[in-house]
Design a protein around this motif. Structure first.
Motif, PDB file in Angstrom:
ATOM      1  N   ASP A  65       0.615  -1.069  -0.191  1.00 47.37           N
ATOM      2  CA  ASP A  65       0.145  -0.463   0.037  1.00 47.37           C
ATOM      3  C   ASP A  65       0.804   1.130   0.063  1.00 47.37           C
ATOM      4  O   ASP A  65       1.728   1.587   0.362  1.00 47.37           O
ATOM      5  N   VAL A  66       0.185   2.216  -0.672  1.00 49.21           N
ATOM      6  CA  VAL A  66       0.879   3.605   0.064  1.00 49.21           C
ATOM      7  C   VAL A  66       0.410   4.521   0.920  1.00 49.21           C
ATOM      8  O   VAL A  66       1.939   4.581   1.353  1.00 49.21           O
ATOM      9  N   ASP A  67      -0.322   4.777   0.938  1.00 53.94           N
ATOM     10  CA  ASP A  67      -0.628   5.995   1.913  1.00 53.94           C
ATOM     11  C   ASP A  67      -1.149   5.178   3.440  1.00 53.94           C
ATOM     12  O   ASP A  67      -1.639   4.314   3.691  1.00 53.94           O
ATOM     13  N   GLY A  68      -0.180   5.288   4.169  1.00 55.35           N
ATOM     14  CA  GLY A  68      -0.063   5.038   5.702  1.00 55.35           C
ATOM     15  C   GLY A  68       1.591   4.331   5.925  1.00 55.35           C
ATOM     16  O   GLY A  68       2.428   4.775   6.573  1.00 55.35           O
ATOM     17  N   PRO A  69       1.790   3.078   4.580  1.00 52.01           N
ATOM     18  CA  PRO A  69       2.993   2.272   4.852  1.00 52.01           C
ATOM     19  C   PRO A  69       4.715   3.593   4.650  1.00 52.01           C
ATOM     20  O   PRO A  69       5.309   3.104   4.727  1.00 52.01           O
ATOM     21  N   LEU A  70       4.031   3.445   2.609  1.00 52.54           N
ATOM     22  CA  LEU A  70       5.499   4.465   2.056  1.00 52.54           C
ATOM     23  C   LEU A  70       5.231   5.501   2.413  1.00 52.54           C
ATOM     24  O   LEU A  70       6.073   6.761   2.643  1.00 52.54           O
TER      25      LEU A  70
ATOM     26  N   LEU B 135       7.169  10.672   1.367  1.00 53.03           N
ATOM     27  CA  LEU B 135       7.798   9.228   0.927  1.00 53.03           C
ATOM     28  C   LEU B 135       9.977   9.702   1.374  1.00 53.03           C
ATOM     29  O   LEU B 135       9.844  10.289   1.224  1.00 53.03           O
ATOM     30  N   ARG B 136       9.957   8.328   1.397  1.00 54.36           N
ATOM     31  CA  ARG B 136      11.488   7.814   1.937  1.00 54.36           C
ATOM     32  C   ARG B 136      11.906   7.776   0.631  1.00 54.36           C
ATOM     33  O   ARG B 136      11.547   6.006   0.210  1.00 54.36           O
ATOM     34  N   PRO B 137      13.806   7.765   0.285  1.00 54.67           N
ATOM     35  CA  PRO B 137      13.953   7.639  -0.529  1.00 54.67           C
ATOM     36  C   PRO B 137      14.167   5.699   0.182  1.00 54.67           C
ATOM     37  O   PRO B 137      14.587   5.346  -1.870  1.00 54.67           O
ATOM     38  N   ASP B 138      14.969   5.433   0.699  1.00 52.60           N
ATOM     39  CA  ASP B 138      15.669   4.560   0.959  1.00 52.60           C
ATOM     40  C   ASP B 138      14.600   3.557   1.639  1.00 52.60           C
ATOM     41  O   ASP B 138      15.200   1.900   1.487  1.00 52.60           O
ATOM     42  N   HIS B 139      13.201   3.804   1.121  1.00 53.03           N
ATOM     43  CA  HIS B 139      12.573   2.729   1.457  1.00 53.03           C
ATOM     44  C   HIS B 139      12.908   1.477  -0.138  1.00 53.03           C
ATOM     45  O   HIS B 139      12.510  -0.038  -0.458  1.00 53.03           O
ATOM     46  N   GLY B 140      12.243   1.927  -1.241  1.00 53.66           N
ATOM     47  CA  GLY B 140      13.090   1.150  -2.267  1.00 53.66           C
ATOM     48  C   GLY B 140      13.671   0.627  -2.169  1.00 53.66           C
ATOM     49  O   GLY B 140      13.424  -1.016  -2.254  1.00 53.66           O
ATOM     50  N   GLU B 141      14.814   0.661  -1.579  1.00 53.38           N
ATOM     51  CA  GLU B 141      16.122  -0.255  -1.730  1.00 53.38           C
ATOM     52  C   GLU B 141      16.263  -1.436  -0.157  1.00 53.38           C
ATOM     53  O   GLU B 141      16.401  -2.629  -0.734  1.00 53.38           O
TER      54      GLU B 141
ATOM     55  N   LEU C   9      -0.645 -10.188   6.897  1.00 52.01           N
ATOM     56  CA  LEU C   9      -1.089  -8.750   7.355  1.00 52.01           C
ATOM     57  C   LEU C   9      -0.640  -8.672   7.836  1.00 52.01           C
ATOM     58  O   LEU C   9      -0.781  -9.067   9.635  1.00 52.01           O
ATOM     59  N   HIS C  10       0.204  -7.693   8.123  1.00 50.74           N
ATOM     60  CA  HIS C  10       1.194  -6.601   8.939  1.00 50.74           C
ATOM     61  C   HIS C  10       0.171  -4.818   8.460  1.00 50.74           C
ATOM     62  O   HIS C  10       0.943  -4.202   7.176  1.00 50.74           O
ATOM     63  N   ARG C  11       0.086  -4.821  10.181  1.00 50.66           N
ATOM     64  CA  ARG C  11      -0.717  -3.519   9.886  1.00 50.66           C
ATOM     65  C   ARG C  11       0.427  -2.584   9.820  1.00 50.66           C
ATOM     66  O   ARG C  11       1.418  -2.713  10.657  1.00 50.66           O
ATOM     67  N   VAL C  12       0.171  -1.862   9.546  1.00 50.72           N
ATOM     68  CA  VAL C  12       1.653  -0.228   9.683  1.00 50.72           C
ATOM     69  C   VAL C  12       0.826   1.253   9.964  1.00 50.72           C
ATOM     70  O   VAL C  12      -0.467   1.374   9.967  1.00 50.72           O
ATOM     71  N   ASP C  13       1.194   1.548  11.094  1.00 48.96           N
ATOM     72  CA  ASP C  13       1.024   3.090  11.778  1.00 48.96           C
ATOM     73  C   ASP C  13       0.819   4.006  11.117  1.00 48.96           C
ATOM     74  O   ASP C  13       2.182   3.943   9.886  1.00 48.96           O
ATOM     75  N   PRO C  14       0.006   4.434  10.345  1.00 46.69           N
ATOM     76  CA  PRO C  14      -0.256   5.786   9.103  1.00 46.69           C
ATOM     77  C   PRO C  14       0.726   6.744   9.841  1.00 46.69           C
ATOM     78  O   PRO C  14       0.361   7.503   8.843  1.00 46.69           O
ATOM     79  N   ARG C  15       1.114   6.969  10.728  1.00 43.44           N
ATOM     80  CA  ARG C  15       1.050   8.417  11.207  1.00 43.44           C
ATOM     81  C   ARG C  15       2.943   8.631  10.673  1.00 43.44           C
ATOM     82  O   ARG C  15       3.750   8.740  11.122  1.00 43.44           O
TER      83      ARG C  15
ATOM     84  N   GLY D  59       4.608   4.998   9.110  1.00 41.52           N
ATOM     85  CA  GLY D  59       5.418   4.641   8.605  1.00 41.52           C
ATOM     86  C   GLY D  59       5.604   3.105   8.396  1.00 41.52           C
ATOM     87  O   GLY D  59       5.858   3.192   9.426  1.00 41.52           O
ATOM     88  N   LEU D  60       6.674   2.815   7.431  1.00 41.14           N
ATOM     89  CA  LEU D  60       7.598   1.627   7.307  1.00 41.14           C
ATOM     90  C   LEU D  60       8.872   1.727   7.825  1.00 41.14           C
ATOM     91  O   LEU D  60       9.292   3.009   8.340  1.00 41.14           O
ATOM     92  N   LEU D  61       8.867   0.992   9.677  1.00 40.77           N
ATOM     93  CA  LEU D  61      10.095   1.747  10.473  1.00 40.77           C
ATOM     94  C   LEU D  61      11.513   0.067   9.390  1.00 40.77           C
ATOM     95  O   LEU D  61      10.738  -1.136   9.260  1.00 40.77           O
ATOM     96  N   ASP D  62      12.142   0.445  10.322  1.00 40.23           N
ATOM     97  CA  ASP D  62      12.915  -0.997  10.474  1.00 40.23           C
ATOM     98  C   ASP D  62      12.343  -1.997  11.209  1.00 40.23           C
ATOM     99  O   ASP D  62      12.441  -3.493  10.863  1.00 40.23           O
ATOM    100  N   ALA D  63      11.880  -2.192  12.581  1.00 40.99           N
ATOM    101  CA  ALA D  63      11.665  -3.194  12.744  1.00 40.99           C
ATOM    102  C   ALA D  63      10.117  -4.416  11.790  1.00 40.99           C
ATOM    103  O   ALA D  63      10.040  -5.347  11.606  1.00 40.99           O
ATOM    104  N   ASP D  64       9.191  -3.101  11.139  1.00 42.83           N
ATOM    105  CA  ASP D  64       8.479  -3.716   9.874  1.00 42.83           C
ATOM    106  C   ASP D  64       9.258  -4.748   8.837  1.00 42.83           C
ATOM    107  O   ASP D  64       9.217  -6.131   8.475  1.00 42.83           O
ATOM    108  N   PHE D  65      10.492  -3.987   8.550  1.00 45.79           N
ATOM    109  CA  PHE D  65      11.310  -4.576   7.336  1.00 45.79           C
ATOM    110  C   PHE D  65      11.407  -6.001   8.013  1.00 45.79           C
ATOM    111  O   PHE D  65      11.855  -6.634   7.809  1.00 45.79           O
ATOM    112  N   ARG D  66      11.934  -6.137   9.786  1.00 43.13           N
ATOM    113  CA  ARG D  66      12.645  -7.332  10.090  1.00 43.13           C
ATOM    114  C   ARG D  66      11.431  -8.489   9.798  1.00 43.13           C
ATOM    115  O   ARG D  66      11.938  -9.041   9.728  1.00 43.13           O
ATOM    116  N   SER D  67      10.151  -7.768  10.514  1.00 38.93           N
ATOM    117  CA  SER D  67       9.311  -9.184  10.239  1.00 38.93           C
ATOM    118  C   SER D  67       9.005  -9.154   9.621  1.00 38.93           C
ATOM    119  O   SER D  67       8.719 -10.890   8.435  1.00 38.93           O
TER     120      SER D  67
END
Length: 177
Positions: free
Chosen positions: A10-15, A50-56, A144-150, A152-160
């Motif tokens: 999803d874009v709005d919320g995670p990214l 947007l965080r430019p490093d999210h794509g990487e 199904l991984h819920r992300v806090d829309p306040r 966005g994706l954090l390092d912990a989300d990527f680890r999960s």
């Protein structure tokens, strides 16, 4: 067919942490003013962080990435280039008002798109009802991984996402599957 599980994005919320306070852009994010489909006639463009490093980080995960966002094809032209993602497949979603049984409007469509393949889904709209529905109807593993829309994706989300067993298994297999 790839041995990699799908990762529905999803874009709005995670990214785009669109629920962050207006006066405080989250650290590491850049501001973009965009006019996706449906915003062409709006008096002002939509503010997107947007965080430019999210794509990487996303490309480093052992998944096949797929857009699962109301941005649909605009995600490939407006979001992907900013964060360093190539063109991705897009799930064509029903209108949000088509939701039934208290489910997120995306849920049934994503299960259908996955067609029995393991998948993870990152979104701010996921509820326990969606999790239960998917686990009862999808024949394979699903995260199904819920992300806090306040925030966005954090390092912990990527680890999960990295540690989810189907992703770990896929990462351990040779490239040709």
């Amino acid at each position: 067919m790839s041995h990699l599980p799908l990762l529905f994005l999803d874009v709005d919320g995670p990214l785009n942490p669109f629920r962050a306070p207006d006066e405080r852009r989250p650290d590491g994010y850049t501001t973009h003013r965009l006019r996706p489909r449906g915003w062409e006639d709006a008096p002002k463009p939509l503010r997107v962080w947007l965080r430019p490093d999210h794509g990487e980080h996303l490309l480093a995960l052992p998944y096949t990435l797929v857009w699962a966002t109301t941005w649909e094809y605009d995600a490939n032209t407006m979001i992907g280039p900013v964060i360093g993602l190539p063109e991705l497949p897009v799930v064509e979603l029903p209108h949000w008002s088509d939701a039934t049984d208290g489910l997120c409007f995306k849920t049934a469509t994503l299960v259908e798109y996955a067609d029995g393949r393991p998948f993870a889904w990152v979104d701010d709209m996921i509820t326990d009802r969606d999790v239960d529905w998917v686990h009862r109807r999808h024949p394979s593993s699903a995260l199904l991984h819920r992300v806090d829309p306040r925030i966005g994706l954090l390092d912990a989300d990527f680890r999960s996402l990295e540690e989810w067993p189907p992703a770990r298994l896929a990462a351990a297999l040779p490239e040709d599957g």
